[in-house]
Design an enzyme around this catalytic site. Sequence first.
Site, short mmCIF file in Angstrom:
data_model
loop_
_atom_site.label_atom_id
_atom_site.label_comp_id
_atom_site.label_asym_id
_atom_site.label_seq_id
_atom_site.Cartn_x
_atom_site.Cartn_y
_atom_site.Cartn_z
N ASN A 160 36.91 97.28 28.10
CA ASN A 160 36.61 97.77 28.65
C ASN A 160 35.85 97.19 29.93
OD1 ASN A 160 33.79 99.31 29.58
ND2 ASN A 160 33.42 97.37 30.02
N GLU A 161 36.59 97.86 31.33
CA GLU A 161 36.64 97.19 32.13
C GLU A 161 37.09 96.04 32.72
OE1 GLU A 161 32.41 97.62 34.11
OE2 GLU A 161 32.80 100.00 34.25
N PRO A 162 38.57 95.83 32.66
CA PRO A 162 39.07 95.02 32.53
C PRO A 162 39.49 94.21 33.64
CG PRO A 162 40.71 96.34 32.57
CD PRO A 162 39.50 97.10 32.07
N ALA A 200 39.91 102.04 31.31
CA ALA A 200 38.60 101.89 31.30
C ALA A 200 38.32 101.16 32.72
CB ALA A 200 38.49 101.56 30.03
N HIS A 229 35.22 104.77 35.18
CA HIS A 229 34.48 104.49 34.81
C HIS A 229 33.63 105.43 36.49
CE1 HIS A 229 34.28 101.40 31.31
NE2 HIS A 229 34.44 103.32 31.01
#
Length: 501
Positions: A160-162, A200, A229
Amino acid sequence: MVKIKIPKNSDGKKFTSKWRYCVGTGRLGLALQKEYMDTLKFVKENIDFKYIRGHGLLCDDVGIYREDVVGDEVKPFYNFTYIDRIFDSFLEIGIRPFVEIGFMPKRLASGTQTVFYWEGNVTPPKDYGKWENLIKAVVLHFISRYGIDEVLKWPFEIWNEPNLKEFWKDADKKEYFKLYKVTAKAIKEVNENLQVGGPAICGGSDYWIEDFLNFCYEENVPVDFVSRHAYTSKQGEYTPHLIYQEIMPSEYMLNEFKSVREIIRNSPFPNLPFHITEYNTSYSPLNPVHDTPFNAAYIARILSEGGDYVDSFSYWTFSDVFEERDVPRSQFHGGFGLVALNKIPKPTFHMFKFFNAMGEEVLYRDNHMLVTRRNDGSVALIAWNEIMEKTENPDKEYELEIPVGFKDVFIKKQTIDEENGNPWGTWIHMGRPRFPSKEQIKTLRDIARPEIKTGRATSNDGYVNLKFRLGKNAVVLFELTEVMDESSTYIGLDDSKINGY
């Protein structure tokens, strides 16, 4: 006054249910709470999302990864007690997991950096071999418990959001690509038809997507979908309990959808599905905008048009049972949820429910209205009026000619706005009680309903004339259905004899 004559025949455009494909949730461990599951059932029954995505699959509160010490040897132990209970609960009510692989089990973590109140570890694994074995064990267990035909329907999103250092140590792109490669190949070794994807990321770093797809192509790494996102809030004013942020126009988000779709089309994988696995106005669970009618009116355009550019877009989140910034400190606190604590629907919940009433055939669409025809010939119209600036004239007036295929028409109108279906406003009238009494909760639930009005009309040359006014931050749903009048079957019917009629 805006006057519009809706065409009788569409140009072939379809309104899809991509907006309903998935919804977000707080960390998966919250599904062990009663209010969480009660709210999810309520949302599922009213909006019928197909998938649910949340953080924390591999975090310690779910407890999958454990280690036992036997002599001098450390042996991994995989404990599926809680995840079975969680996924069983999802599937029993008819919603599937959109699986997010993360965060790092602390016993397998290479560092101590964490995110959120519940301390999700965001460092790479200290042993990629053990990480690979963990991924294979988890996927094999899912197949063993639910069957390969079921699990083949689950997308597996890696991390998630790396691109944010808060979610991945140093936002190290090279290290994330390594994690993705090991994880995706481990999943595919279990079954090559399982769906894997990423990266992501949040907005502002779309070069990551280009680099990610080039990496997958050059390194022969599996990728079945792209995820990203989308939020439209700027940096804000932080207080100990709340955050206030300026929200950019909805075009900003839709343009992001379009631009990333173009990046994919110009990549070595031009036909990959594109999933927005989180979106909302603000990215903070402490922004009161989420509780307001404005949020509903603003997001309406995203639901109307977003499916033109993406394969799914997942509202973040379905419930205020959510603990990223500590346990919620009041009934309304700016949480992401469609439903507030104590199972109180917010205006955005009803806006989603309105869209659930739409048909597939698009008769008309603009920036503030969508008109569709349903399979039975009835017509559903949704219109919205988000007020971005306090100086705007709040009211909009419409006169529409709506095509209908029947003579006698029943008209049902539902409205949410500042005065109707706005429990946040009523809560303010109450004095903003942090922990409302049972009687106050009952009042908030009673007020959290749209205004409903009905009427009857006769069509003329296949059209019904419809006049209405949209107030500040209003969302309205009109449903026009055929009247099957049975008055003649009542012997001696005469309403004039009723006192006061």
